[in-house]
Design an enzyme around this catalytic site. Structure first.
Site, PDB file in Angstrom:
ATOM      1  N   ASP A  23     -69.283  10.098 -10.469  1.00 52.90           N
ATOM      2  CA  ASP A  23     -68.240   9.195  -9.992  1.00 52.90           C
ATOM      3  C   ASP A  23     -67.645   9.865  -8.753  1.00 52.90           C
ATOM      4  OD1 ASP A  23     -65.948   7.784  -9.480  1.00 52.90           O
ATOM      5  OD2 ASP A  23     -65.012   8.117 -11.432  1.00 52.90           O
ATOM      6  N   LYS A  87     -63.555   8.707   1.221  1.00 52.00           N
ATOM      7  CA  LYS A  87     -64.229   7.501   0.720  1.00 52.00           C
ATOM      8  C   LYS A  87     -63.683   6.234   1.389  1.00 52.00           C
ATOM      9  CE  LYS A  87     -65.195   5.297  -3.753  1.00 52.00           C
ATOM     10  NZ  LYS A  87     -65.009   5.486  -5.202  1.00 52.00           N
ATOM     11  N   GLU A 187     -69.034   0.712  -9.812  1.00 53.37           N
ATOM     12  CA  GLU A 187     -68.133   1.381 -10.753  1.00 53.37           C
ATOM     13  C   GLU A 187     -67.849   0.511 -11.987  1.00 53.37           C
ATOM     14  OE1 GLU A 187     -64.946   2.422  -8.130  1.00 53.37           O
ATOM     15  OE2 GLU A 187     -66.175   3.926  -7.111  1.00 53.37           O
ATOM     16  N   ASP A 211     -59.226  -1.648 -12.945  1.00 52.34           N
ATOM     17  CA  ASP A 211     -59.279  -0.235 -12.524  1.00 52.34           C
ATOM     18  C   ASP A 211     -58.044   0.122 -11.694  1.00 52.34           C
ATOM     19  OD1 ASP A 211     -59.792   2.222 -11.367  1.00 52.34           O
ATOM     20  OD2 ASP A 211     -61.853   1.755 -10.801  1.00 52.34           O
TER      21      ASP A 211
END
Ligand code: AMP
Length: 618
Positions: A23, A87, A187, A211
């Site tokens: 991850d 990211k 994800e 999330d």
């Protein structure tokens, strides 16, 4: 079509090997595996029991790189050398991120263009791909240290909303870190696999994955049919998360102690308050109230008060869930299961609100920080063929793509994609009046097409004359269930079209496929360097062309000094293009941009104001 597991050390075929699930997060990253004995997914932990590695990179003055907790310490003391949230930059141009550029304490190059962003630390330029590679390399090393065995193959997760470029960037980062990236998965897909949802082939489900992390929120609606996941919709806010809850507590305490903006405590005190606020928040996930010893301030907060503070934030996430359902054409009743991801879903109000909205209990039994990587490990295990209960769908053993400027391989269908599969991307012309375009189709994992296997080539003819960059040429790749690839090129304005059929697997043995895969890993470093250099050169050439065109049009409006400086900077850039030094090309691009920016803006302003003249504003 089979997957080919290879042992990078020996180059030989290998049947069972630990493949890790990674991850790669905005704030934290972690690695999981399927435990060889228990066959259960577990997150790899350091001696101190922590599995999370902060996604932070620190470059010291000598250019040494540190990743993780040790880098985190420099965030305040050396912000220009400490990169976080890389990211968020993946696959983005300066235009995309400029509104949020104050958020980053480090230097993002303002080249005023649509080119991909670069970060400058001291005299060096790093792409988000290189930055992510530093994190992945650290994760690989930590995993090897814990497992006492080389780790060479991985499944990496990305947000469901990542586009093609962001996915390819993540794949390249893996390669650069010395990893054979078997697959990039979403994800939410990983999170759902961690709960065992979507593993069986005869299952038909619609699920929601909620999330809420430290700094980002997203919700995805997925449909699962026969172990194939489809993203129906995503929604969220990339700047909303647990950090906002911490801030709300700090504000509450300041107000409670009647400190207004002018009297606010200093920076370091504020920081310690923020740390206490996070502690309070976590404590309140399990207790009714929190208080901290402080000689000067009253730092009491109850769960009820905390809930009132974060209610607007939670409401916003629920609105996002509503919108996601609407976009998917569904209602809450259609959702069969809800999966919770991210540290902030431990907050009871969050859990209860989500559960209430969807009208069912949520899946929250696993550690919400770990579920994504656990799911990635499960997917890795399936791809490795270790999980015999799960049918493996046919996949493409090598990536398929076309040649683009600079002799680069542009992958349309990455290796290990399930078949049948489809992908399309738009390209444009490079020369004014260009009437045909050569499409060369390649197979392989290397960055330069010369190192890959050429499958076919054809010409798209009859493109109507137009200036460079205006034509819209869509290249589509379709692989049918028999593995036949159909490549179509179509100019969208004129609808001229040409296509070709190829058998990508024709005339290639498993051993050759294996060698191509091995080569791509052993040459990863030089490949990525070659790509970065080719991209820098293409960018430099484009800038020279546009500057030349601009000068031709506006020469009369430039001072002699501006002309001289521009000519010199152009010459220096031109010269750098003949040398194989990516950083030098970027430096020269930046220098030319810095020289031309002031007069380009001035000329633009002039043009604008003369256009406004004569127009009356009623
Ligand atoms: P992630 O980005 O998924 O790692 O989530 C990190 C966020 O989760 C941070 O804002 C943490 O403060 C928050 N978090 C971690 N543990 C808890 C907890 N027990 N209760 C509330 N929030 C938490």
């Amino acid at each position: 079509m089979a997957k080919i597991p290879i042992n990078i050390a020996t180059g030989s075929l290998q049947k069972e090997e630990i493949i890790v699930g990674i991850d790669l997060g905005t704030t934290n990253s972690l690695v999981s595996i399927i435990h060889p004995d228990s066959k259960q997914a577990v997150a790899l932990k350091e001696h101190d029991g922590s599995s999370l590695v902060p996604s932070v990179i620190y470059f010291d003055d000598k250019g040494n790189v540190t990743v993780g907790e040790a880098a985190l310490r420099y965030l305040i003391s050396a912000p220009q050398q400490t990169i976080f949230s890389a990211k968020r930059l993946m696959g983005k141009s300066y235009h995309d991120v400029k509104d949020k550029s104050v958020f980053y304490g480090y230097k993002i190059i303002d080249d005023n263009s649509e080119n991909l962003v670069k970060v400058q630390v001291a005299g060096k330029f790093y792409s988000p791909i290189e930055l992510s590679a530093f994190i992945l390399k650290e994760l690989k090393q930590r995993a090897e240290h814990i497992l006492k065995t080389p780790v060479t193959r991985a499944v990496i997760t990305v947000p469901a909303y990542f586009n093609d470029a962001q996915r390819n960037g993540t794949r390249d980062a893996g390669k650069l870190a010395g990893l054979d990236v078997l697959r990039i998965i979403n994800e939410p897909t990983a999170a759902s696999l961690a709960y065992g949802i979507g593993l069986k082939t005869n299952e038909d489900k619609t699920i929601a994955v909620y999330d809420l992390g430290g700094g980002t929120f997203d919700v995805s609606i997925l449909s699962i049919t026969d172990a194939v996941f489809d993203v129906l919709s995503t929604n969220g806010n990339t700047y909303l998360g647990g950090d906002d809850m911490d801030n709300a507590i700090v504000q509450y305490w300041l107000q409670k102690n009647q400190l207004n903006a002018d009297q606010e405590p200093g920076k370091s005190y504020r920081k310690s308050l923020r740390i206490k606020a996070e502690e309070a928040k976590k404590h309140l996930s399990q207790n009714e109230q929190f208080t901290a010893n402080d000689p000067n301030l009253d730092l009491l907060i109850t769960q009820k008060e905390f809930n009132a503070l974060i209610q607007p934030l939670v409401d916003e996430t629920i609105t996002c869930c509503q919108n996601a359902l609407k976009d998917a054409g569904l209602t809450a009743k259609d959702i069969d299961a809800v999966v919770m991801v991210g540290g902030s879903t431990r907050v009871p109000l969050v859990k209860n609100s989500v559960s209430e909205f969807f009208g069912k209990p949520v899946n929250d039994s696993l550690n919400p920080d770990e579920v994504v990587s656990l799911g990635a490990a499960i997917q890795a295990d399936v791809l490795a063929g270790n999980n015999k209960d799960i049918l493996l769908l046919d996949i493409t053993p090598l990536s398929l793509g076309i040649e683009t400027a600079g002799g680069l391989m542009d992958v349309l269908i990455p290796r290990n994609s399930k078949i049948p599969s489809k992908a399309a991307r738009q390209y444009t012309t490079q020369v004014d009046g260009q009437s045909s375009m050569r499409i060369s189709v390649y197979q392989g994992e290397r960055d330069l097409v010369n190192d890959n296997r050429k499958l076919a080539e054809f010409n798209l003819k009859g493109i109507p004359a137009m200036p460079a960059g205006l034509a819209k040429i869509e290249i589509s790749f379709t692989i049918n269930a028999d593995g036949i690839l159909n490549v179509t090129a179509k100019e969208l304005r004129s609808q001229v079209e040409q296509s070709i059929e190829i058998k990508p697997q024709y005339g290639i043995t498993d051993a050759e496929v294996e060698k191509m895969l091995l080569d791509s890993i052993t040459h990863a470093q030089e490949d990525i360097a070659n790509r970065a250099l080719a991209e820098a050169k293409t960018e430099g050439e484009q800038l020279l062309k546009t500057t030349e065109r601009f000068l031709q049009k506006n020469v009369s409006q430039l001072t002699a000094l501006e002309l001289k400086n521009t000519a010199e900077a152009m010459q220096a850039l031109q010269l750098s293009l003949s040398l194989n030094d990516k950083n030098l090309v970027h430096t020269k691009i930046e220098e030319l941009n810095n020289i031309s920016k002031p007069y380009a803006e001035r000329i633009m302003d002039n043009a604008l104001s003369s256009a406004m003249k004569g127009k009356s504003i009623a």
